[in-house]
Design a protein around this motif. Structure first.
Motif, PDB file in Angstrom:
ATOM      1  N   PRO A 138     -10.038  13.025   9.398  1.00 37.33           N
ATOM      2  CA  PRO A 138      -9.242  13.933   8.554  1.00 37.33           C
ATOM      3  C   PRO A 138     -10.031  15.134   8.048  1.00 37.33           C
ATOM      4  O   PRO A 138      -9.477  16.224   7.893  1.00 37.33           O
ATOM      5  N   SER A 139     -11.326  14.965   7.790  1.00 38.15           N
ATOM      6  CA  SER A 139     -12.114  16.076   7.265  1.00 38.15           C
ATOM      7  C   SER A 139     -12.327  17.167   8.303  1.00 38.15           C
ATOM      8  O   SER A 139     -12.657  18.304   7.969  1.00 38.15           O
ATOM      9  N   ALA A 140     -12.154  16.823   9.584  1.00 36.87           N
ATOM     10  CA  ALA A 140     -12.330  17.800  10.654  1.00 36.87           C
ATOM     11  C   ALA A 140     -11.001  18.398  11.103  1.00 36.87           C
ATOM     12  O   ALA A 140     -10.958  19.208  12.023  1.00 36.87           O
ATOM     13  N   SER A 141      -9.915  18.007  10.445  1.00 37.48           N
ATOM     14  CA  SER A 141      -8.598  18.514  10.810  1.00 37.48           C
ATOM     15  C   SER A 141      -8.499  20.007  10.519  1.00 37.48           C
ATOM     16  O   SER A 141      -8.944  20.482   9.470  1.00 37.48           O
ATOM     17  N   PRO A 142      -7.911  20.781  11.432  1.00 41.47           N
ATOM     18  CA  PRO A 142      -7.692  22.212  11.156  1.00 41.47           C
ATOM     19  C   PRO A 142      -6.878  22.436   9.887  1.00 41.47           C
ATOM     20  O   PRO A 142      -7.085  23.421   9.178  1.00 41.47           O
ATOM     21  N   VAL A 143      -5.966  21.518   9.586  1.00 46.21           N
ATOM     22  CA  VAL A 143      -5.163  21.642   8.370  1.00 46.21           C
ATOM     23  C   VAL A 143      -6.051  21.482   7.141  1.00 46.21           C
ATOM     24  O   VAL A 143      -5.901  22.187   6.141  1.00 46.21           O
ATOM     25  N   ALA A 144      -7.015  20.539   7.210  1.00 53.96           N
ATOM     26  CA  ALA A 144      -7.948  20.348   6.095  1.00 53.96           C
ATOM     27  C   ALA A 144      -8.819  21.580   5.906  1.00 53.96           C
ATOM     28  O   ALA A 144      -9.083  22.010   4.779  1.00 53.96           O
ATOM     29  N   ALA A 145      -9.277  22.155   7.012  1.00 52.59           N
ATOM     30  CA  ALA A 145     -10.108  23.357   6.924  1.00 52.59           C
ATOM     31  C   ALA A 145      -9.344  24.491   6.258  1.00 52.59           C
ATOM     32  O   ALA A 145      -9.885  25.216   5.407  1.00 52.59           O
ATOM     33  N   ALA A 146      -8.071  24.657   6.609  1.00 51.74           N
ATOM     34  CA  ALA A 146      -7.248  25.713   6.009  1.00 51.74           C
ATOM     35  C   ALA A 146      -7.057  25.457   4.516  1.00 51.74           C
ATOM     36  O   ALA A 146      -7.084  26.394   3.705  1.00 51.74           O
ATOM     37  N   ALA A 147      -6.877  24.186   4.140  1.00 55.27           N
ATOM     38  CA  ALA A 147      -6.681  23.850   2.726  1.00 55.27           C
ATOM     39  C   ALA A 147      -7.917  24.197   1.910  1.00 55.27           C
ATOM     40  O   ALA A 147      -7.832  24.739   0.811  1.00 55.27           O
ATOM     41  N   VAL A 148      -9.087  23.874   2.443  1.00 58.41           N
ATOM     42  CA  VAL A 148     -10.336  24.170   1.740  1.00 58.41           C
ATOM     43  C   VAL A 148     -10.531  25.678   1.596  1.00 58.41           C
ATOM     44  O   VAL A 148     -10.932  26.178   0.548  1.00 58.41           O
ATOM     45  N   LEU A 149     -10.223  26.416   2.649  1.00 57.65           N
ATOM     46  CA  LEU A 149     -10.344  27.868   2.589  1.00 57.65           C
ATOM     47  C   LEU A 149      -9.400  28.472   1.561  1.00 57.65           C
ATOM     48  O   LEU A 149      -9.690  29.507   0.956  1.00 57.65           O
ATOM     49  N   ASP A 150      -8.270  27.820   1.354  1.00 60.10           N
ATOM     50  CA  ASP A 150      -7.308  28.301   0.367  1.00 60.10           C
ATOM     51  C   ASP A 150      -7.672  27.855  -1.048  1.00 60.10           C
ATOM     52  O   ASP A 150      -6.931  28.116  -1.997  1.00 60.10           O
ATOM     53  N   GLY A 151      -8.802  27.157  -1.188  1.00 60.76           N
ATOM     54  CA  GLY A 151      -9.259  26.754  -2.509  1.00 60.76           C
ATOM     55  C   GLY A 151      -8.651  25.472  -3.026  1.00 60.76           C
ATOM     56  O   GLY A 151      -8.773  25.152  -4.216  1.00 60.76           O
TER      57      GLY A 151
END
Length: 346
Positions: A138-151
């Protein structure tokens, strides 16, 4: 429950789809049924209910309200994928969901059972078709990456997200309740200058809190009382789209944890609106749950909850902030300028 074939869609990759759930929900689901809606081969609104009380008819209705053409269900049960005795229960749940969705003209494409939403977790199909596989990280999911970038912060458990808006010190909140009641309600016919002063006070409190200085009791009491004035409250919604939105949101979160009911309701709804406007559906949902528990008939909370459940996009919600800027102009209050949202924010 055969799935249609769309090679480029994660909807056809159960391991990837399940791995994306924590980033979408904001926490790692446990003992849950998660309904992933889809339309035009794209993921839509995500609905979740406790496995102990799945409320299947409600899930089906909400999926239809969200405009789903089809859904995929994920049953998260740590006794699931490797528990033959649980198979009948999961199959019955999937069948009930199929029937309820059909009432709304929505198709259940697939139902998966997964033991844990984590890298290496095992999923199987609920109807015994024989398909199975592993969950991706889950931590490598593109959706997770987008969420982190959105703060957005991702939580390990739903309880941790709930704590963000839970009353931190009930005894202290009770003391504040006594102080607010002693101060009495606001005059319903009070002058606009008083509303303007309360809005400016809220702005100053937000900046004070951001600077690391806790609010004094008299400031908290004034905020609680001032939020009962519709002109103050409705103007402050505009802060969710201003360039000090994060500062304001921290104030609403602080008040949500410290104020007693019923005064915490308005802070919770302001927090929900701010979170929703920046695309943080999980925090918005938790805040609205708390607000509606305090005040089930709260109009704004109910409207936002319905919008969230139906998958309304954040950019549509942000349009409501225009009213706040218009009221601020009428009252002679200068609010922070509107911020420019990037594509990912919507």
């Amino acid at each position: 429950m055969a799935s249609t074939s769309h090679p480029e869609s994660p909807l056809d990759r159960p391991g990837d789809l399940i791995a994306a759930l924590p980033a979408v929900l904001g926490f790692v689901p446990e003992k849950s049924i998660v309904v992933v809606t889809a339309a035009d081969d794209e993921m839509g609104a995500i609905l979740r209910a406790d496995l102990a009380d799945p409320r299947v008819p409600h899930l089906a209705e909400m999926a239809a309200t969200a405009g789903a053409e089809a859904v995929i269900a994920v049953i998260v049960d740590d006794e699931g994928a490797g528990c033959p005795m649980c198979a009948d229960e999961h199959r019955e749940l999937a069948h009930e969901l199929t029937v309820e969705l059909a009432r709304w003209g929505v198709e259940l494409l697939a139902a998966h059972v997964v033991d844990v939403v984590a890298a290496g977790g095992t999923w199987v199909c609920a109807d015994g078709c024989g398909a199975s596989g592993r969950v991706e990280d889950p931590s490598a999911s593109p959706v997770a990456a987008a969420a982190v970038l959105d703060g957005r912060r991702l939580y390990a458990r739903r309880d941790e997200l709930v704590e963000v808006v839970a009353v931190a010190d009930p005894q202290r909140s009770a003391e504040l309740a006594a102080m607010i009641e002693q101060a009495g309600p606001l005059d319903g016919d009070r002058a606009g200058a008083l509303a303007r002063s309360d809005i400016e006070h809220a702005l100053a409190c937000a900046e004070q809190l951001a600077a690391g200085t806790a609010l004094r009791d008299e400031q908290t009491v004034r905020l609680a009382r001032s939020l009962t004035d519709p002109r103050v409250r409705d103007t402050l919604y505009a802060l969710a789209v201003g360039d000090r939105a994060g500062v304001a949101e921290s104030l609403w979160a602080d008040l949500s944890r410290r104020l007693p009911s019923p005064w915490r309701v308005e802070a919770l709804v302001l927090l929900a609106f701010s979170a929703y406007a920046r695309g943080d559906g999980p925090l918005a949902g938790i805040s609205l749950d708390a607000a509606l528990t305090c005040a089930p008939l709260h109009r704004m909370a109910g409207m936002l909850d319905q919008a969230l459940q139906s998958g309304m996009r954040p950019e549509q919600i942000r349009e409501l902030a225009r009213t706040g800027y218009r009221l601020a102009s009428q009252l002679g209050v200068r609010l922070p300028p509107r911020q420019a949202f990037g594509r990912r924010a919507g």
